[in-house]
Write a protein that holds these residues in place. Structure first.
Motif, short mmCIF file in Angstrom:
data_model
loop_
_atom_site.label_atom_id
_atom_site.label_comp_id
_atom_site.label_asym_id
_atom_site.label_seq_id
_atom_site.Cartn_x
_atom_site.Cartn_y
_atom_site.Cartn_z
N CYS A 69 0.82 -1.21 0.00
CA CYS A 69 0.00 0.00 0.00
C CYS A 69 0.86 1.26 0.00
O CYS A 69 0.44 2.31 -0.47
N GLY A 70 2.07 1.18 0.56
CA GLY A 70 2.97 2.33 0.58
C GLY A 70 2.61 3.38 1.62
O GLY A 70 3.31 4.39 1.74
N GLN A 71 1.54 3.16 2.38
CA GLN A 71 1.06 4.20 3.31
C GLN A 71 0.94 3.75 4.76
O GLN A 71 0.85 4.58 5.66
N CYS A 72 0.88 2.46 4.97
CA CYS A 72 0.63 1.98 6.35
C CYS A 72 1.90 2.14 7.20
O CYS A 72 2.97 2.47 6.69
N CYS B 83 4.79 -0.06 5.89
CA CYS B 83 5.42 0.47 4.67
C CYS B 83 6.28 1.69 5.00
O CYS B 83 7.40 1.82 4.50
N CYS C 80 3.42 -5.45 5.16
CA CYS C 80 2.22 -4.68 4.81
C CYS C 80 1.00 -5.60 4.77
O CYS C 80 1.02 -6.64 4.12
ZN LIG Z 1 1.43 -1.03 3.58
#
Ligand SMILES: [Zn+2]
Ligand SMILES: [Zn+2]
Length: 328
Positions: free
Chosen positions: A92-95, A98, A106
């Motif tokens: 997701c690149g946002q959690c 990450c 993730c």
């Molecule tokens: Zn993530």
């Protein structure tokens, strides 16, 4: 080679189909698969022990080939680049995970050949930012088998934190352990292997180990770190008993029966016990560069893509010499 319905591999559940070329979505690329290695996880998915997230599904998560088409938002300079695609298909690149550099953890990750169609095909789609650049001079068929167990083995090795002069124990000695052995020896570590079977111990010594013993045997010196590969809890305790103060034991297993009770003194003096799960893109990039530089030699057994069912049958019966690789 598409899985229509999971079944015993002897029933040849993968069907050879002529499908239209896949179209890349935004941020995606199309790869012309030159080689895709066959993993035990593929076998579990094809036979239904691990439920596929797509129906039908094209399996395969160790694919290498050039980028031949790009989707919106991907530069045309990517065309022709040789890349590898592994199990980690996207995150997701946002959690929190990450953002902390732990994208391997993730919860919204997708996986190649499980959530997305994979490399048992002459063409496949992948997220551009999840393609691993292939070092120049590395052949697709030699690189493909490194893209799953190899990268996870590298991550386990990295988590031990061993450096030149340290003693590293390896408990169990399959393909992933052999790779770690070569990496550690190259880095100037001494490797101590504990494994069942004389053949495995001989391979360990040939792979550069300083010592190899049977399960239950204790390495001659206390270790700075150990990695366990066998999915057996008692081996974890054995490893813990062999590491020195401040030593670390990394458990490289997705499933473990259970870890038996052990006296707290085996953990005291700041020893650590941790598991390893999946890998990050950084792990993939670093391993490929290292493997090319050392260089790491992989033993492979080639099969044509049409023979994917046969390759899985051979894997199931432990008949494969080295790693099975499908060549479209
Ligand atoms: Zn993530
Ligand atoms: Zn795998």
């Amino acid at each position: 080679m598409r899985l229509e319905r999971p079944a015993d591999v002897d029933e040849a559940p993968l069907a050879a189909l002529d499908l239209p070329d896949p179209v890349p979505g935004p941020g995606e690329v199309v790869i012309e698969t030159r080689a895709c290695a066959v993993c035990r996880t593929d076998l579990q998915i094809v036979e239904g022990d691990l439920e596929a997230h797509l129906h039908p599904l094209i399996p395969g998560h160790q694919a290498v080939g050039p980028i031949v088409a790009v989707g919106a938002g991907v530069g045309a300079d990517q065309l022709g680049r040789m890349v590898g695609v592994g199990w980690l298909g996207s995150t997701c690149g946002q959690c929190d995970m990450c953002r902390r550099g732990l994208e391997n953890l993730c919860r919204a990750a997708t996986f190649t050949g499980w959530d997305r169609d994979g490399g048992y095909a002459s063409r496949m789609v992948a997220r551009a930012d999840f393609c691993h650049p292939m070092p120049a001079g590395m052949s697709p068929e030699d690189a493909a088998p490194l893209l799953c167990g190899g990268i996870i083995g590298y991550r386990a090795y990295r988590l031990t934190g061993v450096t030149r002069g340290d003693r590293l124990g390896l408990y169990g000695f399959g393909a992933s352990a052999l790779l770690v052995c070569q990496l550690a020896v190259h880095a100037g570590c001494e490797v101590y292997v504990v494994t069942r079977g004389q053949d495995a111990r001989r391979r360990a010594m040939e792979g550069g180990a300083s010592w190899a013993g049977d399960l239950g045997e204790r390495p001659p010196w206390p270790l700075q770190a150990a990695i366990t590969f066998a999915p057996v809890g008692s081996v974890v305790v054995e490893a813990l008993e062999s590491v020195d103060r401040a030593g670390v034991v990394v458990v490289n297993a997705i499933h473990l029966d259970r870890i038996p009770d052990f006296p707290y003194r085996h953990l005291y003096w700041e020893r650590r016990l941790l598991s390893v799960a999946n890998f990050t893109r950084r792990d993939g990039r670093e391993l490929l560069e290292l493997a090319n530089r050392i260089p790491i030699r992989t033993v492979i057994e080639r099969h044509s893509l049409d023979d994917a069912n046969l390759a899985l049958q051979r894997l199931k019966r432990d008949q494969v010499q080295g790693a099975a690789v499908l060549i479209p």
